[in-house]
Write a protein that holds these residues in place. Structure first.
Motif, mmCIF file in Angstrom:
data_model
loop_
_atom_site.group_PDB
_atom_site.id
_atom_site.type_symbol
_atom_site.label_atom_id
_atom_site.label_comp_id
_atom_site.label_asym_id
_atom_site.label_seq_id
_atom_site.Cartn_x
_atom_site.Cartn_y
_atom_site.Cartn_z
ATOM 1 N N LEU A 43 0.790 -1.252 0.114
ATOM 2 C CA LEU A 43 0.015 -0.103 -0.162
ATOM 3 C C LEU A 43 0.742 1.289 0.011
ATOM 4 N N GLU A 44 2.091 1.295 0.799
ATOM 5 C CA GLU A 44 2.822 2.382 0.737
ATOM 6 C C GLU A 44 3.457 2.591 -0.695
ATOM 7 N N ASN A 45 3.776 1.594 -1.264
ATOM 8 C CA ASN A 45 4.323 1.831 -2.656
ATOM 9 C C ASN A 45 3.428 2.267 -3.697
ATOM 10 N N ASN A 46 2.187 1.491 -3.346
ATOM 11 C CA ASN A 46 1.102 1.789 -4.455
ATOM 12 C C ASN A 46 0.489 3.177 -4.311
ATOM 13 N N LEU A 47 0.451 3.763 -3.101
ATOM 14 C CA LEU A 47 -0.344 5.100 -2.773
ATOM 15 C C LEU A 47 0.585 6.143 -2.430
ATOM 16 N N GLY A 48 2.120 6.030 -2.525
ATOM 17 C CA GLY A 48 2.644 6.913 -2.468
ATOM 18 C C GLY A 48 2.599 7.755 -1.161
ATOM 19 N N MET A 49 2.301 7.169 -0.018
ATOM 20 C CA MET A 49 2.487 7.680 1.176
ATOM 21 C C MET A 49 2.805 6.831 2.265
ATOM 22 N N PRO A 50 3.141 7.380 3.397
ATOM 23 C CA PRO A 50 3.701 6.249 4.536
ATOM 24 C C PRO A 50 2.147 5.432 5.021
ATOM 25 N N VAL A 51 2.481 4.341 5.230
ATOM 26 C CA VAL A 51 1.389 3.519 5.805
ATOM 27 C C VAL A 51 1.962 2.818 7.163
ATOM 28 N N GLU A 52 1.039 2.799 8.137
ATOM 29 C CA GLU A 52 1.477 2.273 9.464
ATOM 30 C C GLU A 52 0.295 1.578 9.964
ATOM 31 N N VAL A 53 0.821 0.286 10.553
ATOM 32 C CA VAL A 53 -0.237 -0.638 11.200
ATOM 33 C C VAL A 53 -0.053 -0.650 12.490
ATOM 34 N N VAL A 54 -1.362 -0.708 13.228
ATOM 35 C CA VAL A 54 -1.334 -0.416 14.567
ATOM 36 C C VAL A 54 -2.289 -1.570 15.132
ATOM 37 N N THR A 55 -2.404 -1.613 16.432
ATOM 38 C CA THR A 55 -3.496 -2.584 16.930
ATOM 39 C C THR A 55 -3.859 -1.759 18.468
ATOM 40 N N ALA A 56 -4.537 -2.775 19.199
ATOM 41 C CA ALA A 56 -4.818 -2.260 20.487
ATOM 42 C C ALA A 56 -4.838 -3.626 21.578
ATOM 43 N N PRO A 57 -4.925 -3.047 23.023
ATOM 44 C CA PRO A 57 -4.548 -4.026 23.864
ATOM 45 C C PRO A 57 -5.330 -5.163 23.949
ATOM 46 N N ASP A 58 -6.571 -4.944 23.510
ATOM 47 C CA ASP A 58 -7.803 -5.967 23.563
ATOM 48 C C ASP A 58 -8.838 -5.590 22.458
ATOM 49 N N PHE A 59 -9.822 -6.347 22.163
ATOM 50 C CA PHE A 59 -10.917 -5.945 21.396
ATOM 51 C C PHE A 59 -11.842 -5.075 21.952
ATOM 52 N N THR A 60 -11.834 -4.767 22.971
ATOM 53 C CA THR A 60 -12.850 -3.718 23.650
ATOM 54 C C THR A 60 -12.182 -2.196 23.443
ATOM 55 N N GLU A 61 -10.798 -2.159 23.830
ATOM 56 C CA GLU A 61 -10.182 -1.008 23.473
ATOM 57 C C GLU A 61 -10.207 -0.643 22.034
ATOM 58 N N PHE A 62 -9.635 -1.833 21.231
ATOM 59 C CA PHE A 62 -9.885 -1.543 19.604
ATOM 60 C C PHE A 62 -11.152 -1.017 19.276
ATOM 61 N N ALA A 63 -12.227 -1.461 19.678
ATOM 62 C CA ALA A 63 -13.768 -0.905 19.483
ATOM 63 C C ALA A 63 -13.757 0.675 19.537
ATOM 64 N N ARG A 64 -13.336 1.037 20.843
ATOM 65 C CA ARG A 64 -13.367 2.226 21.258
ATOM 66 C C ARG A 64 -12.542 3.109 20.596
ATOM 67 N N ARG A 65 -11.262 2.754 20.230
ATOM 68 C CA ARG A 65 -10.485 3.700 19.361
ATOM 69 C C ARG A 65 -11.015 3.694 17.574
ATOM 70 N N MET A 66 -11.663 2.486 17.464
ATOM 71 C CA MET A 66 -12.346 2.498 16.056
ATOM 72 C C MET A 66 -13.323 3.668 16.074
ATOM 73 N N LEU A 67 -14.354 3.682 17.098
ATOM 74 C CA LEU A 67 -15.382 4.568 17.233
ATOM 75 C C LEU A 67 -14.967 6.004 17.344
ATOM 76 N N ALA A 68 -13.775 6.067 17.832
ATOM 77 C CA ALA A 68 -13.080 7.465 18.204
ATOM 78 C C ALA A 68 -12.188 8.025 16.951
ATOM 79 N N GLN A 69 -12.584 7.134 15.604
ATOM 80 C CA GLN A 69 -12.064 7.552 14.491
ATOM 81 C C GLN A 69 -10.535 7.504 14.435
ATOM 82 N N GLU A 70 -9.937 6.689 15.204
ATOM 83 C CA GLU A 70 -8.451 6.692 15.169
ATOM 84 C C GLU A 70 -7.757 6.115 13.947
ATOM 85 N N TYR A 71 -8.720 5.145 13.198
ATOM 86 C CA TYR A 71 -8.165 4.406 12.214
ATOM 87 C C TYR A 71 -8.672 5.072 10.694
#
Length: 274
Positions: A54-82
Protein backbone atom coordinates in the motif's frame (compact mmCIF):
# COMPACT_ATOMS: atom_id res chain seq x y z
CA UNK A 1 -9.28 47.80 -13.15
CA UNK A 2 -10.40 47.65 -9.52
CA UNK A 3 -13.18 45.20 -10.43
CA UNK A 4 -10.68 43.06 -12.34
CA UNK A 5 -8.25 43.13 -9.43
CA UNK A 6 -10.96 42.17 -6.94
CA UNK A 7 -12.22 39.33 -9.16
CA UNK A 8 -8.69 38.04 -9.60
CA UNK A 9 -8.03 38.10 -5.85
CA UNK A 10 -11.32 36.34 -5.18
CA UNK A 11 -10.41 33.67 -7.70
CA UNK A 12 -7.03 33.13 -6.05
CA UNK A 13 -8.67 32.81 -2.63
CA UNK A 14 -11.17 30.22 -3.92
CA UNK A 15 -8.33 28.29 -5.59
CA UNK A 16 -6.28 28.38 -2.39
CA UNK A 17 -9.20 27.15 -0.29
CA UNK A 18 -9.92 24.36 -2.77
CA UNK A 19 -6.30 23.20 -2.74
CA UNK A 20 -6.18 23.38 1.04
CA UNK A 21 -9.33 21.25 1.33
CA UNK A 22 -7.93 18.70 -1.11
CA UNK A 23 -4.69 18.44 0.86
CA UNK A 24 -6.65 18.08 4.11
CA UNK A 25 -8.50 15.08 2.70
CA UNK A 26 -5.26 13.16 2.14
CA UNK A 27 -3.75 11.81 5.39
CA UNK A 28 -0.05 12.36 6.06
CA UNK A 29 0.14 8.62 6.79
CA UNK A 30 -2.50 5.95 6.28
CA UNK A 31 -3.18 4.35 9.67
CA UNK A 32 -4.42 0.75 9.48
CA UNK A 33 -5.99 -0.56 12.67
CA UNK A 34 -5.96 -4.35 12.98
CA UNK A 35 -8.06 -6.01 15.67
CA UNK A 36 -5.83 -7.77 18.25
CA UNK A 37 -6.55 -11.36 17.24
CA UNK A 38 -2.88 -12.20 17.93
CA UNK A 39 0.02 -10.54 19.71
CA UNK A 40 1.17 -7.14 18.42
CA UNK A 41 4.40 -8.72 17.17
CA UNK A 42 2.52 -11.34 15.12
CA UNK A 43 0.10 -8.76 13.70
CA UNK A 44 2.89 -6.40 12.60
CA UNK A 45 4.72 -9.29 10.95
CA UNK A 46 1.55 -10.64 9.32
CA UNK A 47 0.54 -7.34 7.72
CA UNK A 48 4.01 -6.17 6.71
CA UNK A 49 3.65 -7.29 3.05
CA UNK A 50 0.31 -5.47 2.76
CA UNK A 51 1.71 -2.36 4.44
CA UNK A 52 4.66 -2.21 2.06
CA UNK A 53 2.43 -2.76 -0.98
CA UNK A 54 0.00 0.00 0.00
CA UNK A 55 2.83 2.38 0.79
CA UNK A 56 4.39 1.84 -2.62
CA UNK A 57 1.08 1.85 -4.46
CA UNK A 58 -0.45 4.90 -2.78
CA UNK A 59 2.75 6.90 -2.49
CA UNK A 60 2.29 7.73 1.18
CA UNK A 61 3.49 6.32 4.51
CA UNK A 62 1.36 3.47 5.86
CA UNK A 63 1.46 2.24 9.44
CA UNK A 64 -0.15 -0.80 11.05
CA UNK A 65 -1.35 -0.50 14.64
CA UNK A 66 -3.48 -2.55 17.01
CA UNK A 67 -4.84 -2.24 20.56
CA UNK A 68 -4.40 -4.07 23.88
CA UNK A 69 -7.74 -5.92 23.48
CA UNK A 70 -10.88 -5.99 21.36
CA UNK A 71 -12.80 -3.66 23.66
CA UNK A 72 -10.17 -0.93 23.46
CA UNK A 73 -9.90 -1.52 19.72
CA UNK A 74 -13.65 -0.89 19.36
CA UNK A 75 -13.35 2.33 21.37
CA UNK A 76 -10.50 3.58 19.20
CA UNK A 77 -12.37 2.62 16.04
CA UNK A 78 -15.46 4.56 17.14
CA UNK A 79 -13.21 7.50 18.04
CA UNK A 80 -12.07 7.59 14.37
CA UNK A 81 -8.43 6.77 15.22
CA UNK A 82 -8.00 4.50 12.18
CA UNK A 83 -8.09 5.31 8.45
CA UNK A 84 -8.57 1.65 7.54
CA UNK A 85 -9.93 -0.99 9.91
CA UNK A 86 -9.45 -4.76 9.69
CA UNK A 87 -11.69 -6.50 12.19
CA UNK A 88 -14.23 -9.29 12.54
CA UNK A 89 -17.77 -8.92 11.27
CA UNK A 90 -19.48 -7.84 14.48
CA UNK A 91 -17.11 -4.93 15.04
CA UNK A 92 -17.21 -4.16 11.32
CA UNK A 93 -20.99 -3.82 11.66
CA UNK A 94 -20.49 -1.55 14.68
CA UNK A 95 -18.03 0.65 12.79
CA UNK A 96 -20.39 0.82 9.82
CA UNK A 97 -23.51 1.82 11.76
CA UNK A 98 -22.06 3.84 14.63
CA UNK A 99 -19.03 5.55 13.08
CA UNK A 100 -19.67 5.73 9.34
CA UNK A 101 -16.96 3.33 8.15
CA UNK A 102 -17.50 1.89 4.65
CA UNK A 103 -16.94 -1.87 4.11
CA UNK A 104 -14.44 -2.69 1.36
CA UNK A 105 -13.85 -6.45 1.24
CA UNK A 106 -13.18 -9.57 3.29
CA UNK A 107 -11.31 -12.86 2.93
CA UNK A 108 -12.55 -15.84 0.92
CA UNK A 109 -11.78 -18.35 3.65
CA UNK A 110 -14.65 -19.03 6.06
CA UNK A 111 -14.26 -17.54 9.51
CA UNK A 112 -15.13 -20.03 12.25
CA UNK A 113 -14.73 -20.18 16.01
CA UNK A 114 -13.27 -23.33 17.57
CA UNK A 115 -13.11 -24.51 21.16
CA UNK A 116 -9.68 -26.03 21.78
CA UNK A 117 -8.94 -28.67 24.39
CA UNK A 118 -5.82 -30.73 24.96
CA UNK A 119 -5.75 -33.75 22.70
CA UNK A 120 -5.41 -36.15 25.63
CA UNK A 121 -8.19 -34.57 27.72
CA UNK A 122 -11.51 -36.25 28.47
CA UNK A 123 -13.71 -33.21 27.70
CA UNK A 124 -16.49 -33.91 25.21
CA UNK A 125 -19.31 -31.46 25.99
CA UNK A 126 -19.92 -27.96 27.33
CA UNK A 127 -21.10 -29.47 30.60
CA UNK A 128 -17.75 -31.21 31.02
CA UNK A 129 -16.20 -27.74 31.29
CA UNK A 130 -18.45 -26.58 34.12
CA UNK A 131 -16.43 -25.34 37.08
CA UNK A 132 -13.21 -25.35 35.05
CA UNK A 133 -11.30 -22.38 33.58
CA UNK A 134 -12.23 -21.62 29.96
CA UNK A 135 -10.47 -18.89 27.97
CA UNK A 136 -11.53 -16.23 25.50
CA UNK A 137 -9.67 -13.34 23.90
CA UNK A 138 -11.68 -10.48 25.42
CA UNK A 139 -15.29 -9.80 26.33
CA UNK A 140 -16.00 -8.19 22.94
CA UNK A 141 -14.13 -10.51 20.57
CA UNK A 142 -16.31 -12.52 18.19
CA UNK A 143 -14.82 -15.85 19.22
CA UNK A 144 -15.50 -15.08 22.88
CA UNK A 145 -19.08 -13.94 22.28
CA UNK A 146 -19.82 -17.01 20.17
CA UNK A 147 -18.18 -19.26 22.75
CA UNK A 148 -20.20 -17.78 25.61
CA UNK A 149 -23.44 -18.34 23.69
CA UNK A 150 -22.45 -21.93 22.88
CA UNK A 151 -21.65 -22.70 26.52
CA UNK A 152 -24.85 -21.09 27.81
CA UNK A 153 -27.02 -22.79 25.20
CA UNK A 154 -25.55 -26.10 26.32
CA UNK A 155 -26.11 -25.67 30.04
CA UNK A 156 -22.90 -23.92 31.11
CA UNK A 157 -23.37 -20.23 31.91
CA UNK A 158 -20.08 -19.71 33.76
CA UNK A 159 -17.95 -16.72 32.68
CA UNK A 160 -14.78 -16.99 30.65
CA UNK A 161 -11.29 -15.83 31.57
CA UNK A 162 -9.65 -13.47 29.08
CA UNK A 163 -6.15 -13.56 27.65
CA UNK A 164 -4.44 -11.28 25.15
CA UNK A 165 -3.68 -13.54 22.19
CA UNK A 166 -4.60 -16.81 20.49
CA UNK A 167 -1.17 -18.36 20.95
CA UNK A 168 -1.55 -17.72 24.68
CA UNK A 169 -4.84 -19.66 24.67
CA UNK A 170 -3.16 -22.69 23.13
CA UNK A 171 -0.18 -22.51 25.46
CA UNK A 172 -2.33 -22.29 28.60
CA UNK A 173 -4.58 -25.15 27.51
CA UNK A 174 -1.60 -27.40 26.85
CA UNK A 175 -0.02 -26.41 30.17
CA UNK A 176 -3.16 -27.52 32.00
CA UNK A 177 -3.90 -24.00 33.24
CA UNK A 178 -7.21 -23.96 31.35
CA UNK A 179 -9.57 -26.72 30.30
CA UNK A 180 -10.50 -25.11 26.98
CA UNK A 181 -10.20 -21.91 25.00
CA UNK A 182 -11.97 -20.23 22.10
CA UNK A 183 -10.01 -18.92 19.12
CA UNK A 184 -10.64 -18.58 15.40
CA UNK A 185 -9.94 -21.45 13.03
CA UNK A 186 -7.53 -19.19 11.12
CA UNK A 187 -5.53 -18.52 14.28
CA UNK A 188 -5.45 -22.23 15.11
CA UNK A 189 -4.06 -22.88 11.63
CA UNK A 190 -1.35 -20.28 12.31
CA UNK A 191 -0.12 -22.05 15.43
CA UNK A 192 3.23 -23.83 15.25
CA UNK A 193 3.03 -27.20 13.50
CA UNK A 194 4.22 -29.05 16.58
CA UNK A 195 1.46 -27.41 18.67
CA UNK A 196 -1.55 -28.17 16.47
CA UNK A 197 -1.47 -32.00 16.81
CA UNK A 198 -1.50 -31.66 20.61
CA UNK A 199 -4.92 -29.99 20.49
CA UNK A 200 -8.37 -31.02 19.32
CA UNK A 201 -11.67 -29.29 18.62
CA UNK A 202 -14.47 -29.63 21.11
CA UNK A 203 -16.76 -27.70 18.76
CA UNK A 204 -16.48 -25.66 15.58
CA UNK A 205 -18.94 -22.92 14.65
CA UNK A 206 -20.81 -22.31 11.43
CA UNK A 207 -19.22 -19.72 9.15
CA UNK A 208 -19.39 -16.15 10.48
CA UNK A 209 -18.50 -12.81 8.92
CA UNK A 210 -14.75 -12.78 9.40
CA UNK A 211 -12.11 -10.08 9.09
CA UNK A 212 -13.53 -7.19 7.12
CA UNK A 213 -11.65 -4.21 5.70
CA UNK A 214 -13.39 -0.87 6.26
CA UNK A 215 -12.54 2.69 5.24
CA UNK A 216 -12.99 5.74 7.46
CA UNK A 217 -15.49 8.22 6.01
CA UNK A 218 -12.89 10.98 6.07
CA UNK A 219 -10.85 8.98 3.55
CA UNK A 220 -13.64 8.44 1.02
CA UNK A 221 -11.78 10.55 -1.60
CA UNK A 222 -9.11 7.81 -1.54
CA UNK A 223 -11.56 4.91 -1.72
CA UNK A 224 -11.01 4.01 -5.39
CA UNK A 225 -7.22 4.12 -5.01
CA UNK A 226 -7.21 2.06 -1.81
CA UNK A 227 -9.70 -0.45 -3.17
CA UNK A 228 -7.66 -0.89 -6.37
CA UNK A 229 -4.44 -1.25 -4.36
CA UNK A 230 -5.95 -4.01 -2.21
CA UNK A 231 -7.18 -6.03 -5.19
CA UNK A 232 -3.84 -5.50 -6.88
CA UNK A 233 -2.07 -6.84 -3.78
CA UNK A 234 -4.01 -10.10 -4.18
CA UNK A 235 -2.40 -10.62 -7.60
CA UNK A 236 1.19 -10.00 -6.49
CA UNK A 237 3.59 -12.80 -5.49
CA UNK A 238 3.74 -11.28 -2.00
CA UNK A 239 -0.04 -11.23 -1.75
CA UNK A 240 -0.40 -14.82 -2.92
CA UNK A 241 2.25 -15.93 -0.41
CA UNK A 242 0.40 -14.01 2.34
CA UNK A 243 -2.92 -15.70 1.57
CA UNK A 244 -1.28 -19.12 1.36
CA UNK A 245 0.68 -18.75 4.60
CA UNK A 246 -2.37 -17.68 6.63
CA UNK A 247 -4.88 -19.86 4.71
CA UNK A 248 -7.05 -16.88 3.77
CA UNK A 249 -7.63 -17.90 0.13
CA UNK A 250 -7.71 -14.34 -1.23
CA UNK A 251 -10.16 -11.46 -1.09
CA UNK A 252 -13.86 -11.35 -1.94
CA UNK A 253 -16.64 -8.81 -1.86
CA UNK A 254 -19.07 -8.91 1.02
CA UNK A 255 -22.35 -10.70 0.42
CA UNK A 256 -25.66 -8.79 0.64
CA UNK A 257 -26.69 -8.32 4.28
CA UNK A 258 -23.60 -10.20 5.50
CA UNK A 259 -22.79 -7.51 8.04
CA UNK A 260 -26.43 -6.94 8.98
CA UNK A 261 -26.50 -10.54 10.20
CA UNK A 262 -23.85 -9.61 12.77
CA UNK A 263 -26.01 -6.95 14.42
CA UNK A 264 -26.85 -9.05 17.54
CA UNK A 265 -23.13 -9.44 18.27
CA UNK A 266 -22.54 -5.73 17.51
CA UNK A 267 -25.23 -4.86 20.03
CA UNK A 268 -23.40 -6.83 22.72
CA UNK A 269 -20.29 -4.76 22.05
CA UNK A 270 -22.33 -1.55 22.34
CA UNK A 271 -23.62 -2.66 25.72
CA UNK A 272 -20.10 -3.38 26.95
CA UNK A 273 -18.87 0.03 25.81
CA UNK A 274 -21.61 1.95 27.63
Amino acid sequence: MRLFSFTRRLGLIVLLLTCTAAVAQVPAALRIGVAPHSSARVILEMYQPLRQHLENNLGMPVEVVTAPDFTEFARRMLAQEYDVVITTGHQARLGQTDAGYSPLLTYRADFRTVALVAGNSSYKTALDLKGKPVLGLSSTSLVTLWGQHWLKNNGNAEPLRYVSASDSVARLVLAGEAAAGFISLANYQSLARDIQPQLRFLVISDALAGRVYLLNKRNLPLRDRIDAALWNFADTPEGKAYFLKYKLEGYRKLKPRELEAMEPYAQEVRQTLR
